[in-house]
Scaffold this motif. Structure first.
Motif, PDB file in Angstrom:
ATOM      1  N   PRO A   1      33.686  42.918  51.142  1.00 64.58           N
ATOM      2  CA  PRO A   1      32.344  42.976  51.717  1.00 64.58           C
ATOM      3  C   PRO A   1      31.271  43.141  50.644  1.00 64.58           C
ATOM      4  O   PRO A   1      31.572  43.536  49.511  1.00 64.58           O
ATOM      5  N   PRO A   2      30.017  42.855  50.968  1.00 71.83           N
ATOM      6  CA  PRO A   2      28.921  43.071  50.015  1.00 71.83           C
ATOM      7  C   PRO A   2      28.876  44.533  49.585  1.00 71.83           C
ATOM      8  O   PRO A   2      29.186  45.430  50.363  1.00 71.83           O
ATOM      9  N   ASP A   3      28.468  44.744  48.332  1.00 71.13           N
ATOM     10  CA  ASP A   3      28.466  46.102  47.792  1.00 71.13           C
ATOM     11  C   ASP A   3      27.400  46.185  46.712  1.00 71.13           C
ATOM     12  O   ASP A   3      27.422  45.421  45.744  1.00 71.13           O
ATOM     13  N   ASP A   4      26.459  47.108  46.861  1.00 74.15           N
ATOM     14  CA  ASP A   4      25.377  47.242  45.881  1.00 74.15           C
ATOM     15  C   ASP A   4      25.901  47.578  44.494  1.00 74.15           C
ATOM     16  O   ASP A   4      25.240  47.303  43.489  1.00 74.15           O
ATOM     17  N   ALA A   5      27.100  48.151  44.414  1.00 71.95           N
ATOM     18  CA  ALA A   5      27.666  48.529  43.117  1.00 71.95           C
ATOM     19  C   ALA A   5      28.344  47.356  42.415  1.00 71.95           C
ATOM     20  O   ALA A   5      28.736  47.474  41.252  1.00 71.95           O
ATOM     21  N   GLY A   6      28.489  46.223  43.117  1.00 71.06           N
ATOM     22  CA  GLY A   6      29.195  45.089  42.547  1.00 71.06           C
ATOM     23  C   GLY A   6      28.272  43.938  42.213  1.00 71.06           C
ATOM     24  O   GLY A   6      27.186  43.796  42.769  1.00 71.06           O
ATOM     25  N   VAL A   7      28.712  43.083  41.297  1.00 77.89           N
ATOM     26  CA  VAL A   7      27.937  41.911  40.907  1.00 77.89           C
ATOM     27  C   VAL A   7      28.903  40.775  40.585  1.00 77.89           C
ATOM     28  O   VAL A   7      29.967  40.989  40.010  1.00 77.89           O
ATOM     29  N   SER A   8      28.549  39.567  41.012  1.00 75.60           N
ATOM     30  CA  SER A   8      29.335  38.391  40.634  1.00 75.60           C
ATOM     31  C   SER A   8      28.630  37.665  39.494  1.00 75.60           C
ATOM     32  O   SER A   8      27.411  37.766  39.328  1.00 75.60           O
ATOM     33  N   LEU A   9      29.408  36.939  38.722  1.00 74.13           N
ATOM     34  CA  LEU A   9      28.928  36.372  37.458  1.00 74.13           C
ATOM     35  C   LEU A   9      29.100  34.866  37.452  1.00 74.13           C
ATOM     36  O   LEU A   9      30.157  34.346  37.827  1.00 74.13           O
TER      37      LEU A   9
ATOM     38  N   THR B   1      23.748  49.606  34.017  1.00 70.56           N
ATOM     39  CA  THR B   1      23.545  49.741  35.461  1.00 70.56           C
ATOM     40  C   THR B   1      24.740  50.361  36.161  1.00 70.56           C
ATOM     41  O   THR B   1      24.629  50.801  37.309  1.00 70.56           O
ATOM     42  N   GLY B   2      25.894  50.360  35.502  1.00 70.94           N
ATOM     43  CA  GLY B   2      27.101  50.913  36.111  1.00 70.94           C
ATOM     44  C   GLY B   2      27.698  50.024  37.181  1.00 70.94           C
ATOM     45  O   GLY B   2      28.547  50.461  37.969  1.00 70.94           O
ATOM     46  N   LYS B   3      27.295  48.760  37.214  1.00 70.71           N
ATOM     47  CA  LYS B   3      27.818  47.851  38.238  1.00 70.71           C
ATOM     48  C   LYS B   3      29.151  47.259  37.792  1.00 70.71           C
ATOM     49  O   LYS B   3      29.395  47.047  36.603  1.00 70.71           O
ATOM     50  N   SER B   4      29.991  46.957  38.773  1.00 71.86           N
ATOM     51  CA  SER B   4      31.320  46.415  38.491  1.00 71.86           C
ATOM     52  C   SER B   4      31.374  44.936  38.838  1.00 71.86           C
ATOM     53  O   SER B   4      30.604  44.446  39.665  1.00 71.86           O
ATOM     54  N   LEU B   5      32.305  44.230  38.208  1.00 69.87           N
ATOM     55  CA  LEU B   5      32.458  42.791  38.441  1.00 69.87           C
ATOM     56  C   LEU B   5      33.234  42.517  39.716  1.00 69.87           C
ATOM     57  O   LEU B   5      34.247  43.169  40.001  1.00 69.87           O
ATOM     58  N   ARG B   6      32.753  41.535  40.471  1.00 74.20           N
ATOM     59  CA  ARG B   6      33.470  41.041  41.643  1.00 74.20           C
ATOM     60  C   ARG B   6      34.190  39.739  41.280  1.00 74.20           C
ATOM     61  O   ARG B   6      35.384  39.720  41.056  1.00 74.20           O
ATOM     62  N   ALA B   7      33.469  38.655  41.220  1.00 82.60           N
ATOM     63  CA  ALA B   7      34.049  37.346  40.947  1.00 82.60           C
ATOM     64  C   ALA B   7      33.300  36.679  39.797  1.00 82.60           C
ATOM     65  O   ALA B   7      32.104  36.902  39.606  1.00 82.60           O
ATOM     66  N   VAL B   8      34.011  35.845  39.043  1.00 80.06           N
ATOM     67  CA  VAL B   8      33.432  35.131  37.903  1.00 80.06           C
ATOM     68  C   VAL B   8      33.662  33.639  38.099  1.00 80.06           C
ATOM     69  O   VAL B   8      34.774  33.210  38.435  1.00 80.06           O
TER      70      VAL B   8
ATOM     71  N   SER C   1      37.396  38.594  27.195  1.00 77.29           N
ATOM     72  CA  SER C   1      37.241  39.817  26.406  1.00 77.29           C
ATOM     73  C   SER C   1      35.949  40.546  26.758  1.00 77.29           C
ATOM     74  O   SER C   1      35.880  41.779  26.669  1.00 77.29           O
ATOM     75  N   THR C   2      34.931  39.793  27.194  1.00 84.91           N
ATOM     76  CA  THR C   2      33.641  40.388  27.516  1.00 84.91           C
ATOM     77  C   THR C   2      33.579  40.867  28.965  1.00 84.91           C
ATOM     78  O   THR C   2      32.966  41.897  29.261  1.00 84.91           O
ATOM     79  N   PHE C   3      34.231  40.127  29.864  1.00 85.26           N
ATOM     80  CA  PHE C   3      34.152  40.443  31.294  1.00 85.26           C
ATOM     81  C   PHE C   3      35.553  40.522  31.907  1.00 85.26           C
ATOM     82  O   PHE C   3      35.940  39.694  32.736  1.00 85.26           O
ATOM     83  N   PRO C   4      36.338  41.521  31.506  1.00 83.58           N
ATOM     84  CA  PRO C   4      37.681  41.665  32.084  1.00 83.58           C
ATOM     85  C   PRO C   4      37.606  42.328  33.456  1.00 83.58           C
ATOM     86  O   PRO C   4      36.603  42.932  33.829  1.00 83.58           O
ATOM     87  N   GLY C   5      38.691  42.176  34.213  1.00 79.84           N
ATOM     88  CA  GLY C   5      38.858  42.988  35.416  1.00 79.84           C
ATOM     89  C   GLY C   5      38.249  42.468  36.688  1.00 79.84           C
ATOM     90  O   GLY C   5      38.270  43.170  37.708  1.00 79.84           O
ATOM     91  N   ALA C   6      37.700  41.243  36.697  1.00 77.39           N
ATOM     92  CA  ALA C   6      37.174  40.696  37.949  1.00 77.39           C
ATOM     93  C   ALA C   6      38.323  40.375  38.896  1.00 77.39           C
ATOM     94  O   ALA C   6      39.448  40.123  38.469  1.00 77.39           O
TER      95      ALA C   6
ATOM     96  N   HIS D   1      24.607  40.814  44.390  1.00 79.79           N
ATOM     97  CA  HIS D   1      23.908  40.574  43.131  1.00 79.79           C
ATOM     98  C   HIS D   1      24.638  39.490  42.329  1.00 79.79           C
ATOM     99  O   HIS D   1      25.873  39.461  42.289  1.00 79.79           O
ATOM    100  N   ILE D   2      23.870  38.625  41.682  1.00 78.01           N
ATOM    101  CA  ILE D   2      24.427  37.561  40.850  1.00 78.01           C
ATOM    102  C   ILE D   2      23.791  37.627  39.466  1.00 78.01           C
ATOM    103  O   ILE D   2      22.560  37.665  39.341  1.00 78.01           O
ATOM    104  N   LEU D   3      24.610  37.639  38.434  1.00 80.12           N
ATOM    105  CA  LEU D   3      24.141  37.475  37.065  1.00 80.12           C
ATOM    106  C   LEU D   3      24.553  36.086  36.611  1.00 80.12           C
ATOM    107  O   LEU D   3      25.741  35.765  36.568  1.00 80.12           O
ATOM    108  N   ALA D   4      23.564  35.240  36.319  1.00 87.39           N
ATOM    109  CA  ALA D   4      23.830  33.839  35.977  1.00 87.39           C
ATOM    110  C   ALA D   4      23.466  33.587  34.522  1.00 87.39           C
ATOM    111  O   ALA D   4      22.319  33.785  34.108  1.00 87.39           O
TER     112      ALA D   4
END
Length: 486
Positions: free
Chosen positions: A158-166, A214-221, A245-250, A430-433
């Motif tokens: 589900p959507p989560d303010d703590a998460g961000v997709s890349l 920001t303390g945000k975690s990765l969702r999908a890349v 190496s830069t964005f592990p754990g999605a 949230h999306i970081l592009a």
């Protein structure tokens, strides 16, 4: 509340959206004899359209009488007025022409939002679908499609303010498709690739710092383009090494390998070994003649070979994109594409409807949109094919200038729906592009507002101004840019 004068003025403000309504019926922007008025009466907004011996009136209650936040009150009232003004004009056009567009009065990109809105009001799935039919004149089978999509999405993250997709954009292609309007350039000699990657890697480092701040975690890349696999084997491997190496754990990584003629065993091996679990190999059509017309510069056999190559390299989640309504294609041609999909058995299938945008070569070359009835039957064929493969619809979006006023739908096997596609299309995450042309988005769920920070589209400017692109994201996610939508 919005005064009568302000409401009348608002009619002028949303004229482009009203034009989109008349275009659903192939009417001019301002039909002959057409007269539109709007006013405030007894706590309601009221709208009236008259002309061609037809008169239609609509009204809606003015919302948020007790809302204390003036920003949110203004936003909700403008949305209520906009919806009323568009719906009243739609009702008039429907009576004048007798035409029933499949999506009714909806002209927006994301009709799923209205389904969710109804569900949040406490309606059941069945009641929510019925409300879309009743309120917006959506065809029942389209409302049912939305019902299926929201059901699949309910089982996803589900959507989560703590998460961000890349999103990571690679704006290069070997050739440019004639229908393409994306920010990308032909690879040519490849002289811009290395400086582009240098700038992109710097932006990756900047975004990594921003995530830490920001303390945000990765969702999908999602690595898209352009065509990421237009990079050579060494460049693609270095990109994937830097990415991981830069964005592990999605929870999910996707790489578009859209053009079959750019795929090699070495590139596929790098994708698999990096930990990417999902790729997209996109024929768009399984007809060689059409591939030439649209500038794809590859063959159907190369599509078949690319799928075999990917399976041999151990990649077991492949998406296929196809387009209904391509220039010159008949139902028989599209059936051949569907036969190809059944033979290749992708884990997910996205059925697009051709949309000719002003920046595409098809628009510049004045190719007409295909017949709407044929496009509709092709879209139905895509649905039937997906069901035969065991795929369920999981996301949907619409565009302007689509053949037959249809839609784009993603279908997937259970457990194979692409989280990034849902995040970007539903606009609730949230999306970081990163990269040229990328648009970062910060969602404000309480206000129903989205803040945006676009990167420049020009590749050379992106390379020169990458520090500015990082700063734009910092301003978006570390500041407060709230401003109500118009």
């Amino acid at each position: 509340m919005m005064s009568m004068k302000e409401l009348t003025s608002y009619l002028d403000t949303i004229q482009p959206e009203l034009n989109n309504v008349t275009r659903l019926f192939s009417l001019p922007d301002e039909p002959a004899g057409y007269e539109y008025t709007a006013w405030v009466e007894n706590g309601d907004y009221v709208a009236s359209v008259e002309g061609q011996n037809v008169a239609v009136q609509g009204r809606t209650a003015i919302p948020d009488e007790h809302e204390a936040d003036e920003r949110i009150k203004t936003l909700h009232r403008k949305r209520a007025a906009r919806r009323l003004l568009k719906q009243t004009l739609y009702d008039w056009c429907r009576k004048v022409t007798g035409i029933h567009p499949p999506w009714g009065s909806l002209t927006g990109i994301r009709p799923t939002h209205l389904m969710y809105e109804a569900l949040q009001q406490g309606l059941t799935e069945e009641e929510a679908a019925a409300s879309l039919v009743r309120q917006f004149d959506v065809a029942p089978h389209k409302a049912q499609l939305l019902r299926e999509i929201t059901r699949v999405q309910s089982g996803m993250l589900p959507p989560d303010d703590a998460g961000v997709s890349l999103y990571v954009g690679i704006p290069f292609c070997t050739t440019r498709c004639t229908y393409c309007s994306f920010s990308c350039g032909e690879l040519g000699t490849g002289k811009l690739v290395e400086p582009y990657l240098t700038a992109l890697f710097a932006e990756m480092d900047g975004v990594k710092r921003l995530l830490e701040q920001t303390g945000k975690s990765l969702r999908a890349v999602y690595v898209g383009g352009g065509t990421p696999t237009s990079l050579n084997e060494d460049q693609l491997r270095r990109l994937l090494d830097k990415l991981m190496s830069t964005f592990p754990g999605a929870m999910e990584y996707t790489v578009e390998a859209g053009r079959p003629d750019t795929i090699t065993p070495g590139k596929l091996r790098s994708i698999r070994e990096s930990g990417v679990g999902r790729i997209s190999i996109n024929p768009q059509t399984m007809n060689d003649k059409t591939l030439q017309i649209i500038g794809r510069d590859h063959t159907v056999q190369q599509v078949i070979d690319a799928y075999a190559m990917a399976r041999a390299e151990g990649l077991h989640h492949i998406n296929m994109d196809v387009i209904a309504g391509l220039p010159g294609e008949t139902l028989e041609d599209f059936a051949r594409t569907m036969e190809g999909a059944r033979a290749l058995r992708p884990e997910s299938l996205t059925v697009h409807t051709l949309a000719i945008k002003r920046s595409s070569r098809l628009h510049l070359e004045n190719h007409p949109l295909p017949n709407g009835e044929e496009a509709s039957r092709m879209v139905d064929m895509g649905l039937e094919t997906s069901r035969s493969l065991g795929l369920a619809p999981y996301y949907l979006y619409r565009q302007k200038y689509m053949a037959g006023n249809q839609e784009n739908v993603g279908y997937a096997l259970p457990g194979h729906a692409c989280q990034y596609n849902v995040d970007i299309m539903e606009e609730n995450t949230h999306i970081l592009a990163l990269g040229a042309g990328g648009i970062s988005k910060r969602v404000y769920p309480e206000e129903g507002h989205i803040g945006r920070a676009p990167n420049v589209s020009n590749i050379e400017q992106y390379i020169d101004r990458v520090d500015e692109m990082i700063a734009r994201k910092e301003n978006l996610f570390l500041g407060d840019d709230f401003s109500p939508d118009a």
